[in-house]
Design an enzyme around this catalytic site. Structure first.
Site: not given
Ligand SMILES: [Zn+2]
Length: 509
Positions: A19, A22, A127, A130, A145, A148, A297, A300
Site C-alpha cells: 500500500h 510501503h 500478537c 505484530c 492489540c 491490529h 492511517k 489494511k
Molecule cells: Zn498486533
C-alpha cells in the site's frame, strides 16, 4: 575511493498488501539513494521481504499452498512495487533465502558468545500479527492489540532470552553521543524514554514453530522472527554479490529508513543486538510518519487502504514521488488526498515545470534555430540563485529535510517562470538591437532549467532525464557537480518533447 553509503528500508511483511505506506518508505529511501549516487558516492540500497511468520503458514494452508509457494507469490508483489515506484534497489533480500538463514545462525552463535543469551520461561500476551509480546499496560481493554485491534493470545513456553536489560546504559550513551543518531527528535526522545523506563529481556526463540530459522544449538526452537528479520541488513551484504566482500565495504548502514510503528525494534532492540554481536551500529536511523487519509492511517487493518497503483497508472510514477516528497514532511505524518494530488500535478508539475520546458524549447527553436546561445555573461543574480539551490539541496538531504530541499528547488523553477514574463523574449525578438539580451535570456532559461532538472532528478527521475534530453544535454549525466552554472554542454541543440505532465482533461479525452 569514493565514500560509501549503505541505505536500507525495512523488509516488508510478505503477507501485507503493498500500500501507499510501503511505497512511501521505498520512494523516500530511493530519493536519498539517488541523491548520494549523484554525489558520486558508492551507494548500496537494500530492501526485501520478511517471510518467517506463523501467519504465512496459516494463510498458505488455507490457500492450499506450501509456505514457500505462498511466500514466493507474495514476495513478487513487493519486488513489483519496487520496480513500479522506480526504486534503484541494489539487492532484494528474502528471509527465506538459504544464505540469510545460514547467516542468521552464525549471528545467533555470535550472540551466544556474548554471554547474554540464557534459557528461561516466558508467559505473556502475544500478537501473531505484530509477532511480539505485549505487556498488560500496552494493550487495549480486553487484551486487544493496539496496532491490529484484535485480541492477543496468552502464550507460555520455554525459550531463549537475550539479556536486553543489560544494555540500557550503553544504549543511552549512544544516544547522548550523537543527538542526530535517531531522527526526528520526537522519535529519538520516545526511544530514549523506552530505555529509561527500563528494558525487559527479550525472548529470541519460539518453541513448536517449524517455519523459521532453527536455533543452531537447539533445533527444537526457531529464531524469533524479529531477530531473524533485523539481521537481514547484515546477512544481505554477505551474499548479495557472490565473491565480493560487501560487509567490509558497506557495514555499518549509513542510513536506515522506517515507519514509526517499528521504532522500538530498530532504535532499542537492534542496536543492543548489534552490540552483543560485536558489530558496528548504524550511523543514523530516520523514522518517518504515516501517510494518512481522512485522518486515519492507511493500512489494511484499519480498512482504509489507499492503493498507489491507480495513481501511478494515471499520472505516472514521477507525479506520485513528487507529491509524497513535497506533501509529507519526512519524519512527520502527512495527508494524502486525491484533490491535493491533482492540484500539485496540474499547477506545479504541469504548469510550472512542464510548460516552462515547453516554452523554453519552443522559443529557442523559433528565435535561435534550436541552438542554445553561448553564455554572453551578465546573469550573475540567477547564477547565484542556482548555486544557492545546489547548496540548499545538499544541506536538505544531509539533514534529511527533503521536503525543504524540494521547496528550495521549486523556488528556482518559479523564478525561471517569472524570468520568462519579465524579459518577454517575444518582445526582444522583434528588435534586432536587442539580440544580445535575447541570447542572454534564452541561455539563462535553458541553463537554469538544466540545473533544476539535475537537482530534481532524485524525485522525478524520468521527467528530469526528459528535460535534459530536450535541452540537448546528456540525460545520463546527472552528477550534482553538473548543476553548477555554466557546466552544461555548449552549443546544445534543443528537441521538443511531448508534454511532461499532460493535462488531466487531455488524459480523460
Ligand atoms: Zn498486533
Amino acid at each position: 575511493m569514493p565514500e560509501t553509503f549503505f541505505i536500507t528500508t525495512p523488509i516488508y511483511y510478505v503477507n501485507a498488501e503493498p500500500h501507499i505506506g510501503h511505497a512511501y518508505t521505498t520512494i523516500m529511501a530511493d530519493l536519498v539513494a539517488r541523491h548520494h549516487r549523484q554525489r558520486g558516492e558508492d551507494v548500496f540500497f537494500l530492501t526485501g521481504t520478511d517471510e518467517h511468520s506463523s501467519n504465512v503458514v496459516r494463510l498458505a494452508a488455507e490457500a492450499g499452498r506450501t509456505p514457500r509457494e505462498h511466500a514466493d507469490l507474495n514476495a513478487d508483489r513487493f519486488r513489483e512495487l519496487g520496480r513500479v515506484v522506480g526504486a534503484t534497489t541494489d539487492f532484494f533480500i528474502r528471509t527465506t533465502d538459504r544464505e540469510h538463514v545460514e547467516g542468521v545462525q552464525r549471528v545467533m552463535e555470535r550472540l551466544r558468545e556474548s554471554g547474554d543469551i540464557y534459557r528461561g520461561a516466558y508467559a505473556g500476551w502475544y500478537c501473531t500479527s505484530c509477532e511480539r509480546f505485549y505487556l498488560d499496560s500496552e494493550l487495549l481493554e480486553g487484551h486487544v492489540c493496539p496496532i491490529h485491534n484484535r485480541p492477543v493470545d496468552w502464550v507460555e513456553e520455554e525459550n531463549w532470552f537475550f539479556r536486553l536489560s543489560a544494555y540500557s546504559d550503553r544504549l543511552l550513551a549512544r544516544y547522548d553521543e550523537d543527538p542526530g543518531w535517531v531522527l526526528p527528535a520526537a522519535r529519538r526522545n520516545e526511544a530514549r524514554r523506552m530505555i529509561e523506563d527500563g528494558l525487559e529481556d527479550l525472548s529470541i526463540s519460539r518453541a513448536g514453530v517449524d517455519w523459521g530459522v532453527r536455533v543452531p544449538w537447539d533445533p527444537d526452537q526457531t529464531v524469533y522472527v524479529w531477530v531473524d528479520a533485523l539481521f537481514n541488513y547484515y546477512t544481505a551484504l554477505e551474499y548479495a554479490r557472490p565473491g565480493e566482500d560487501l560487509v567490509a565495504r558497506f557495514w555499518p548502514p549509513t542510513l536506515q529508513v522506517m515507519a514509526k510503528d517499528i521504532l522500538k525494534f530498530h532504535a532499542v532492540i537492534w542496536p543492543a543486538l548489534l552490540m552483543a554481536a560485536r558489530l558496528e551500529l548504524p550511523r543514523r536511523l530516520m523514522i518517518h510518519g504515516y501517510v494518512l487519509k481522512g485522518g486515519e492511517k492507511m493500512s489494511k487493518t484499519t480498512g482504509n487502504v489507499v492503493d498507489p497503483f491507480p495513481f501511478i497508472a494515471e499520472y505516472g510514477i514521477d507525479a506520485l514521488r513528487y507529491y509524497l516528497a513535497r506533501e509529507v514532511r519526512f519524519g512527520e505524518d502527512g495527508t494524502f488526498t486525491a484533490e491535493g494530488f491533482e492540484a500539485r500535478y496540474s499547477q506545479e508539475l504541469g504548469n510550472e515545470l512542464g510548460n516552462l520546458l515547453n516554452r523554453v524549447v519552443s522559443m529557442i527553436g523559433r528565435y535561435r534555430d534550436g541552438v542554445v546561445p553561448a553564455d554572453p555573461g551578465g546573469d550573475d543574480e540567477l547564477a547565484g540563485e542556482v548555486a544557492a539551490a545546489v547548496e540548499a539541496t545538499l544541506a536538505g538531504y544531509d539533514r534529511l529535510d527533503i521536503s525543504r530541499a524540494l521547496e528550495d528547488q521549486w523556488r528556482l523553477v518559479q523564478r525561471l517562470n517569472r524570468l520568462v514574463e519579465q524579459r518577454a523574449p517575444w518582445t526582444l525578438a522583434k528588435d534586432p538591437a536587442r539580440a544580445g539580451e535575447l541570447d542572454q535570456t534564452l541561455f539563462s532559461l535553458a541553463e537554469g532549467l538544466r540545473a533544476a532538472a539535475i537537482l530534481l532528478w532524485p524525485v522525478i527521475p524520468g521527467s528530469a532525464e526528459r528535460i535534459l534530453s530536450s535541452l540537448g544535454q546528456d540525460a545520463a549525466d546527472v552528477a550534482i557537480a553538473r548543476a553548477a552554472w555554466g557546466a552544461g554542454r555548449g552549443g546544445a541543440r534543443v528537441a521538443p518533447t511531448g508534454p511532461l505532465f499532460p493535462r488531466i482533461e487531455e488524459k480523460v479525452a
